[in-house]
Write an enzyme that holds these catalytic residues in place. Sequence first.
Site, PDB file in Angstrom:
ATOM      1  CG  ASP A  10      35.959  11.287  32.238  1.00  0.00           C
ATOM      2  OD1 ASP A  10      35.514  11.005  33.358  1.00  0.00           O
ATOM      3  OD2 ASP A  10      36.226  12.455  31.898  1.00  0.00           O
ATOM      4  CB  SER A  11      31.547  12.470  32.320  1.00  0.00           C
ATOM      5  OG  SER A  11      32.566  13.252  32.903  1.00  0.00           O
ATOM      6  CE1 TYR A  42      28.214  10.848  32.185  1.00  0.00           C
ATOM      7  CE2 TYR A  42      29.504   9.082  33.158  1.00  0.00           C
ATOM      8  CZ  TYR A  42      28.821   9.606  32.085  1.00  0.00           C
ATOM      9  OH  TYR A  42      28.756   8.894  30.920  1.00  0.00           O
ATOM     10  CB  CYS A  73      35.114   8.538  35.292  1.00  0.00           C
ATOM     11  SG  CYS A  73      33.757   9.540  35.912  1.00  0.00           S
ATOM     12  CB  THR A  75      31.859  10.684  38.989  1.00  0.00           C
ATOM     13  OG1 THR A  75      32.471  11.956  39.196  1.00  0.00           O
ATOM     14  CG2 THR A  75      30.401  10.736  39.342  1.00  0.00           C
ATOM     15  CD  GLU A 151      34.226  18.157  29.489  1.00  0.00           C
ATOM     16  OE1 GLU A 151      33.847  18.287  28.315  1.00  0.00           O
ATOM     17  OE2 GLU A 151      34.919  17.186  29.873  1.00  0.00           O
ATOM     18  CB  CYS A 185      37.567  14.872  39.451  1.00  0.00           C
ATOM     19  SG  CYS A 185      36.796  15.224  37.858  1.00  0.00           S
ATOM     20  CG  HIS A 187      37.095  16.633  33.917  1.00  0.00           C
ATOM     21  ND1 HIS A 187      36.460  15.418  33.965  1.00  0.00           N
ATOM     22  CD2 HIS A 187      36.602  17.275  32.816  1.00  0.00           C
ATOM     23  CE1 HIS A 187      35.615  15.332  32.941  1.00  0.00           C
ATOM     24  NE2 HIS A 187      35.686  16.447  32.233  1.00  0.00           N
TER      25      HIS A 187
HETATM   26  N1  DGL Z   1      36.189  13.120  35.218  1.00  0.00           N
HETATM   27  C1  DGL Z   1      35.159  12.671  36.050  1.00  0.00           C
HETATM   28  C2  DGL Z   1      35.609  12.246  37.401  1.00  0.00           C
HETATM   29  O1  DGL Z   1      36.724  11.796  37.493  1.00  0.00           O
HETATM   30  C3  DGL Z   1      33.786  13.180  35.907  1.00  0.00           C
HETATM   31  C4  DGL Z   1      33.510  14.607  36.129  1.00  0.00           C
HETATM   32  C5  DGL Z   1      32.043  14.861  35.945  1.00  0.00           C
HETATM   33  O2  DGL Z   1      31.503  14.413  34.951  1.00  0.00           O
HETATM   34  O3  DGL Z   1      31.432  15.503  36.816  1.00  0.00           O
HETATM   35  O4  DGL Z   1      34.921  12.315  38.374  1.00  0.00           O
END
Ligand code: DGL
Length: 272
Positions: A10-11, A42, A73, A75, A151, A185, A187
Amino acid sequence: MSEQAIGVFDSGLGGLTAVKELVKVLPQENIIYFGDTARVPYGNRSRETIIKYAEQDAGFLLSKGVKMIIAACGTVSSNALELPDTLPVPFTGVIVPTAAAAANATRNGRIGVIGTSATINSGAYKNEILARNNRIKVYQQDCPLFVSLVESGFISEKDEIVRLVVERYLCDMKKEKIDTLIMGCTHFPIIAKAISDYLGDNVTLIDSGRETALYAAHLLSKNNLLNTANKIGSCRYYVSDTVESFEKTAEIFLDKSVEGKVSHISIEQVAL
Ligand code: DGL
């Protein structure tokens, strides 16, 4: 082969929502996690950049000899659509399992989708839901600040900043009377309690990390890749920025210390 690790990336911290579930459903598996914390987020980048980062992240995991890759992730999963075709190991992203779970869960046919801007702009979740049932109404909202909150360690539902941002992003969706919300997402499940407190108990939250972990378990079994060793697997974490901040939030979220298990790597060097 089966004792090789599952690679998850993941990012940043978001993919830990998949790791948390993987550990529950497949305790004997070894896991190698990569969080690209030097380049997070990301979700507000161009498709070209997201694809480039995703290829580098997957390349790093392959260099560790993983037997499967999970793009935990939203994204990446919604933008790097060709990535699976370039990999020599089984792969899953988050879109298909998560959309399927939401389409099954809704009772009133009104589903909300929240994600990063890149995910929402791709329309990937919406398309996947409509392909399953085109009578479902899908309401989308990008919530980029949620990634920054997580984050930065702002994850408590008691935190006023978290509550205010949740309300700002979700007030329109609440009015639409959705009964199911995709946290699209990875996160976002980290602040699920704040989201649920605001939307109320009658809205089912779908955790993209959890659904993807469950699907990955099915995929491993289908490919005869389950680790049959009779011992608890290990988790090893790699990040492209500092180890300390990742360790701190990862520990709060996973409810256990990851100290001594996190290493820094330079993803640019790996990518060369
Ligand atoms: N956790 C990520 C997602 O599911 C990335 C969030 C990000 O880096 O903007 O999209």
